[in-house]
Design an enzyme around this catalytic site. Structure first.
Site, PDB file in Angstrom:
ATOM      1  N   GLN A  85       0.738  -1.245   0.003  1.00  0.00           N
ATOM      2  CA  GLN A  85       0.017   0.132   0.034  1.00  0.00           C
ATOM      3  C   GLN A  85       0.824   1.347  -0.148  1.00  0.00           C
ATOM      4  OE1 GLN A  85      -2.116   0.565   3.591  1.00  0.00           O
ATOM      5  NE2 GLN A  85      -3.686   2.047   2.814  1.00  0.00           N
ATOM      6  N   GLY A  86       0.817   1.935  -1.446  1.00  0.00           N
ATOM      7  CA  GLY A  86       1.761   3.169  -1.273  1.00  0.00           C
ATOM      8  C   GLY A  86       1.026   4.317  -0.990  1.00  0.00           C
ATOM      9  N   SER A 146       0.823   6.644   2.576  1.00  0.00           N
ATOM     10  CA  SER A 146       1.558   7.588   3.364  1.00  0.00           C
ATOM     11  C   SER A 146       2.693   8.116   2.693  1.00  0.00           C
ATOM     12  CB  SER A 146       1.827   6.759   4.690  1.00  0.00           C
ATOM     13  OG  SER A 146       0.879   6.359   5.363  1.00  0.00           O
ATOM     14  N   SER A 150       4.603  -1.172   4.151  1.00  0.00           N
ATOM     15  CA  SER A 150       4.961  -2.534   4.860  1.00  0.00           C
ATOM     16  C   SER A 150       4.865  -3.453   3.591  1.00  0.00           C
ATOM     17  CB  SER A 150       3.869  -2.917   5.677  1.00  0.00           C
ATOM     18  OG  SER A 150       3.825  -1.745   6.702  1.00  0.00           O
ATOM     19  N   GLU A 175     -10.816  -1.149   5.016  1.00  0.00           N
ATOM     20  CA  GLU A 175      -9.444  -1.662   5.768  1.00  0.00           C
ATOM     21  C   GLU A 175      -9.896  -2.089   7.159  1.00  0.00           C
ATOM     22  OE1 GLU A 175      -6.186   1.181   5.760  1.00  0.00           O
ATOM     23  OE2 GLU A 175      -5.053   0.155   6.790  1.00  0.00           O
ATOM     24  N   GLU A 200      -6.174   8.732  17.742  1.00  0.00           N
ATOM     25  CA  GLU A 200      -6.667  10.234  17.732  1.00  0.00           C
ATOM     26  C   GLU A 200      -7.755  10.380  16.766  1.00  0.00           C
ATOM     27  OE1 GLU A 200      -3.670   9.318  18.070  1.00  0.00           O
ATOM     28  OE2 GLU A 200      -3.123   9.740  20.272  1.00  0.00           O
TER      29      GLU A 200
HETATM   30  C1  LIG Z   1       4.329  -0.244  11.618  1.00  0.00           C
HETATM   31  C2  LIG Z   1       3.538   0.579  10.369  1.00  0.00           C
HETATM   32  C3  LIG Z   1       3.206   0.232   9.460  1.00  0.00           C
HETATM   33  C4  LIG Z   1       2.678   1.020   8.257  1.00  0.00           C
HETATM   34  N1  LIG Z   1       2.277   0.604   7.193  1.00  0.00           N
HETATM   35  C5  LIG Z   1       1.842   1.139   6.146  1.00  0.00           C
HETATM   36  C6  LIG Z   1       1.721   0.763   4.825  1.00  0.00           C
HETATM   37  O1  LIG Z   1       1.737  -0.257   4.511  1.00  0.00           O
HETATM   38  N2  LIG Z   1       1.255   1.762   3.939  1.00  0.00           N
HETATM   39  C7  LIG Z   1       1.021   2.997   4.295  1.00  0.00           C
HETATM   40  O2  LIG Z   1       0.463   3.631   3.173  1.00  0.00           O
HETATM   41  N3  LIG Z   1       1.066   3.603   5.403  1.00  0.00           N
HETATM   42  C8  LIG Z   1       1.413   2.792   6.293  1.00  0.00           C
HETATM   43  N4  LIG Z   1       1.673   3.188   7.695  1.00  0.00           N
HETATM   44  C9  LIG Z   1       1.520   4.654   8.013  1.00  0.00           C
HETATM   45  C10 LIG Z   1       0.322   5.013   8.673  1.00  0.00           C
HETATM   46  O3  LIG Z   1      -1.062   4.990   8.112  1.00  0.00           O
HETATM   47  C11 LIG Z   1       0.558   6.484   9.260  1.00  0.00           C
HETATM   48  O4  LIG Z   1       1.740   6.345  10.112  1.00  0.00           O
HETATM   49  C12 LIG Z   1      -0.376   7.086  10.052  1.00  0.00           C
HETATM   50  O5  LIG Z   1      -1.493   7.140   9.162  1.00  0.00           O
HETATM   51  C13 LIG Z   1      -0.232   8.166  10.788  1.00  0.00           C
HETATM   52  O6  LIG Z   1       0.399   9.283   9.990  1.00  0.00           O
HETATM   53  P1  LIG Z   1       1.851   9.880  10.468  1.00  0.00           P
HETATM   54  O7  LIG Z   1       2.692   8.824  10.868  1.00  0.00           O
HETATM   55  O8  LIG Z   1       2.107  10.649   9.286  1.00  0.00           O
HETATM   56  O9  LIG Z   1       1.644  10.806  11.878  1.00  0.00           O
HETATM   57  P2  LIG Z   1       0.634  12.136  11.882  1.00  0.00           P
HETATM   58  O10 LIG Z   1      -0.532  12.092  11.133  1.00  0.00           O
HETATM   59  O11 LIG Z   1       1.678  13.259  11.503  1.00  0.00           O
HETATM   60  O12 LIG Z   1       0.294  11.808  13.409  1.00  0.00           O
HETATM   61  C14 LIG Z   1       1.155  12.226  14.447  1.00  0.00           C
HETATM   62  C15 LIG Z   1       0.194  12.234  15.528  1.00  0.00           C
HETATM   63  O13 LIG Z   1      -0.650  13.504  15.472  1.00  0.00           O
HETATM   64  C16 LIG Z   1      -1.878  12.819  15.770  1.00  0.00           C
HETATM   65  N5  LIG Z   1      -3.047  13.476  14.940  1.00  0.00           N
HETATM   66  C17 LIG Z   1      -2.906  13.476  13.594  1.00  0.00           C
HETATM   67  N6  LIG Z   1      -3.971  14.220  13.102  1.00  0.00           N
HETATM   68  C18 LIG Z   1      -4.826  14.620  14.108  1.00  0.00           C
HETATM   69  C19 LIG Z   1      -5.930  15.216  14.394  1.00  0.00           C
HETATM   70  N7  LIG Z   1      -6.689  15.776  13.145  1.00  0.00           N
HETATM   71  N8  LIG Z   1      -6.638  15.316  15.500  1.00  0.00           N
HETATM   72  C20 LIG Z   1      -5.911  14.745  16.739  1.00  0.00           C
HETATM   73  N9  LIG Z   1      -4.570  14.307  16.454  1.00  0.00           N
HETATM   74  C21 LIG Z   1      -4.133  13.887  15.254  1.00  0.00           C
HETATM   75  C22 LIG Z   1      -1.965  11.261  15.436  1.00  0.00           C
HETATM   76  O14 LIG Z   1      -2.887  10.633  16.093  1.00  0.00           O
HETATM   77  C23 LIG Z   1      -0.656  11.032  15.898  1.00  0.00           C
HETATM   78  O15 LIG Z   1      -0.462  10.706  17.443  1.00  0.00           O
HETATM   79  C24 LIG Z   1       2.242   2.440   8.762  1.00  0.00           C
HETATM   80  C25 LIG Z   1       2.660   2.873   9.870  1.00  0.00           C
HETATM   81  C26 LIG Z   1       3.332   1.905  10.674  1.00  0.00           C
HETATM   82  C27 LIG Z   1       3.871   2.553  12.157  1.00  0.00           C
END
Ligand SMILES: Cc1cc2nc3c(=O)[nH]c(=O)nc-3n(C[C@H](O)[C@H](O)[C@H](O)COP(=O)(O)OP(=O)(O)OC[C@H]3O[C@@H](n4cnc5c(N)ncnc54)[C@H](O)[C@@H]3O)c2cc1C
Length: 399
Positions: free
Chosen positions: A126-127, A129, A161, A244, A386
Site C-alpha cells: 500500500q503506497g 503515506s 509495509s 481496511e 486520535e
Molecule cells: C508499522 C507501520 C506500518 C505502516 N504501514 C503502512 C503501509 O503499508 N502503507 C501506508 O501507506 N502507510 C503505512 N503506515 C503509515 C500509517 O498509516 C501512518 O503512520 C498513520 O496514518 C499516521 O500518520 P503519520 O505517521 O504521518 O503521523 P501524523 O499523521 O503526523 O500523526 C502524528 C500524531 O498526531 C495525531 N494527529 C494527527 N492528526 C490529528 C487530528 N486531526 N486530531 C488529533 N490528533 C491528530 C496522530 O494521532 C498522531 O498521534 C504504517 C505505519 C506504521 C507505524
C-alpha cells in the site's frame, strides 16, 4: 438485539474449524506455536489452500470469487483463523485493493487482477503515506505527469509495509497539482519491477524489517493501470480505508496473547512462586479478559447491525472496534511481556523477508519484547487512535 450465534452460524463455525483442522499444513501449524511470525511462503501456501476452497476473499461478492457470506459468517471465519492461529489472508490484497478493483475497475482490470490477487500470485503493498502525509493523507505530493499513454511518477512513499517482497503497489498520486488537494489525486497500480523504484528498509523499534521507504524516480506506468477516473482517487481511497477496518477488533488475536500470558505466568520464568499465584497479576489478567469480552460484545452488536442492513458498506462504528481493538492488543502484549519476565529479552536478528511480528498472536517467551514493541504500532497504522476518536465524536456522538 441478538448477541448470540444462530444454530446455522454455529454449524458454520464447526465447518470452518473442521476445515482448518484438516487442511492447515502440519509445518505451518507447528511453526505457529513456536515463532512470533509467519514467513511469506507460509502466507502464500495457506492463502492458496483457502482460495482453492473459495474462502480466500471472504467478503468479496460471489461473482468475483468470494463465498457470498454474511457479515456474521465473515466475522466467525476471521476469528477462527486468529484463534488457531493460521496466517491471515493478505489484507492489502483482500480487504484493500481487491474491492477497489471490482467496484471501480474496468472489465479488463477485473479479469486480469482479481484472480491473481485472490491466489496471491500478486502480492500487493500500500503506497499511501508519505513524509508529511499520514493522517492528513490528502496532502500527498507524489506527482504523476502524463506522457503519451503513460504516467511519469516522481516522489516518495513511506511506511510501505512488505514493499521489499511485494510484486505490485497500489498508490495514490497527484495528477492535478492545481486542484483542491482532495480533487487532484488518482489511484494507480505500479509493478514493483518497473525501473526507477528504490525500496529502502525502515527497521522498527522491535528490531525487525516490516516496512520501508519507497522512492519513485521517473517511474513510467501505463495509463491503463489507473483505476477509475483521473483525479477521483480520493473517493476510491476513502472507500478502501473504510474496508481496511473490516474485522479490525481482532478479538482472537488478543485472546491468543492472553492465553499465552497465562501459560507463561504459570511456568517458572524467574518469578518464584509463579506469577500466576500473584493476586495483583491475576487481577490484571481478569481485567483484560473483561475488556476483551466487552470488545467481543461490541463487535457482535456492530455485526448485528450489519446483519440487519447487509448493504456491504462499512459501519462508522467500526472506528470503536479499531480504537479498542488496538488498545486490547497492546494490553495483552504487555501482559505476555510481564509474564515472560527476564526471558522477554529480544533474541535479536531480522525476521525473514515478508514476515511480521505485528499481527502475530503468539509470543514465545524470548520474543515477547519484540511483539510488545511492534504492537505499539496498532494504534497508528490503519488510522491513528486520535483520528478514530475524532470520527467517533463526530459521526456517533454528534459532537
Ligand atoms: C508499522 C507501520 C506500518 C505502516 N504501514 C503502512 C503501509 O503499508 N502503507 C501506508 O501507506 N502507510 C503505512 N503506515 C503509515 C500509517 O498509516 C501512518 O503512520 C498513520 O496514518 C499516521 O500518520 P503519520 O505517521 O504521518 O503521523 P501524523 O499523521 O503526523 O500523526 C502524528 C500524531 O498526531 C495525531 N494527529 C494527527 N492528526 C490529528 C487530528 N486531526 N486530531 C488529533 N490528533 C491528530 C496522530 O494521532 C498522531 O498521534 C504504517 C505505519 C506504521 C507505524
Amino acid at each position: 438485539m441478538d448477541l448470540t450465534f444462530s444454530q446455522e452460524e454455529l454449524a458454520f463455525r464447526d465447518e470452518v474449524r473442521g476445515f482448518i483442522r484438516e487442511n492447515l499444513p502440519a509445518d505451518i501449524r507447528a511453526k505457529a506455536g513456536r515463532v512470533p511470525y509467519f514467513e511469506k511462503a507460509d502466507v502464500v501456501t495457506w492463502h492458496r489452500i483457502l482460495d482453492a476452497r473459495g474462502w480466500a476473499a471472504s467478503h468479496w461478492p460471489k461473482e468475483y470469487g468470494g463465498p457470498g457470506w454474511t457479515a456474521v459468517q465473515r466475522y466467525i471465519f476471521m476469528e477462527e483463523l486468529l484463534r488457531v492461529p493460521t496466517p491471515e489472508p493478505l489484507s492489502f490484497n483482500i480487504n484493500m485493493v481487491g474491492p477497489v478493483i471490482y467496484t471501480f475497475g474496468s472489465e479488463a482490470q477485473k479479469a486480469h487482477f482479481l484472480p491473481k490477487i485472490r491466489s496471491l500470485d500478486y502480492w500487493f503493498c500500500q503506497g499511501f503515506s508519505e513524509p508529511g502525509a499520514g493522517s492528513d493523507l490528502a496532502s500527498l505530493r507524489t506527482t504523476a505527469r502524463r506522457d503519451g499513454d503513460e504516467y511519469v511518477i516522481n516522489g516518495q512513499k513511506t511506511w510501505t509495509s512488505t514493499a521489499h517482497v511485494a510484486d505490485w503497489m497500489f498508490c495514490l498520486v497527484r495528477t492535478d497539482p492545481s486542484a483542491k488537494k482532495q480533487e487532484g489525486i488518482s489511484f494507480v497500480l505500479i509493478d514493483m519491477k518497473t525501473p526507477g523504484i528504490t525500496v529502502r528498509p525502515i527497521i522498527t523499534i522491535d528490531g525487525h524489517h516490516h516496512t520501508n521507504e519507497v522512492f519513485l524516480d521517473d517511474v513510467r506506468v501505463p495509463l491503463a493501470n489507473r483505476i477509475g477516473a483521473e483525479n477521483k482517487g480520493w473517493d476510491y481511497a476513502k472507500f478502501l480505508l473504510g474496508n481496511e477496518r473490516t474485522g479490525i477488533a481482532r478479538v482472537g488475536l488478543s485472546q491468543s496473547r492472553l492465553t499465552r500470558a497465562v501459560e507463561l505466568a504459570g511456568t517458572s520464568t524467574g518469578h518464584e512462586p509463579s506469577l500466576l499465584q500473584d493476586a495483583s497479576f491475576r487481577k490484571k489478567i481478569i481485567e483484560a479478559e473483561i475488556e476483551l469480552k466487552a470488545l467481543e460484545i461490541t463487535a457482535m452488536r456492530i455485526i448485528d447491525r450489519q446483519r440487519k442492513r447487509n448493504d456491504g458498506h462499512p459501519d462508522p462504528a467500526s472506528s470503536i472496534l479499531k480504537l479498542r481493538g488496538a488498545e486490547t492488543q497492546q494490553a495483552s502484549a504487555q501482559l505476555a511481556l510481564d509474564a515472560a519476565g527476564p526471558l522477554a529479552a529480544p533474541a535479536g536478528g531480522h525476521f525473514p523477508a515478508g514476515a511480521s511480528a505485528i499481527d502475530s498472536p503468539f509470543v514465545d517467551a524470548d520474543g515477547a519484547a519484540s511483539v510488545y514493541l511492534s504492537s505499539r504500532a496498532a494504534s497508528i497504522y490503519g488510522g491513528a487512535s486520535e483520528v478514530q476518536k475524532n470520527i467517533i465524536a463526530k459521526t456517533i456522538l454528534g459532537l
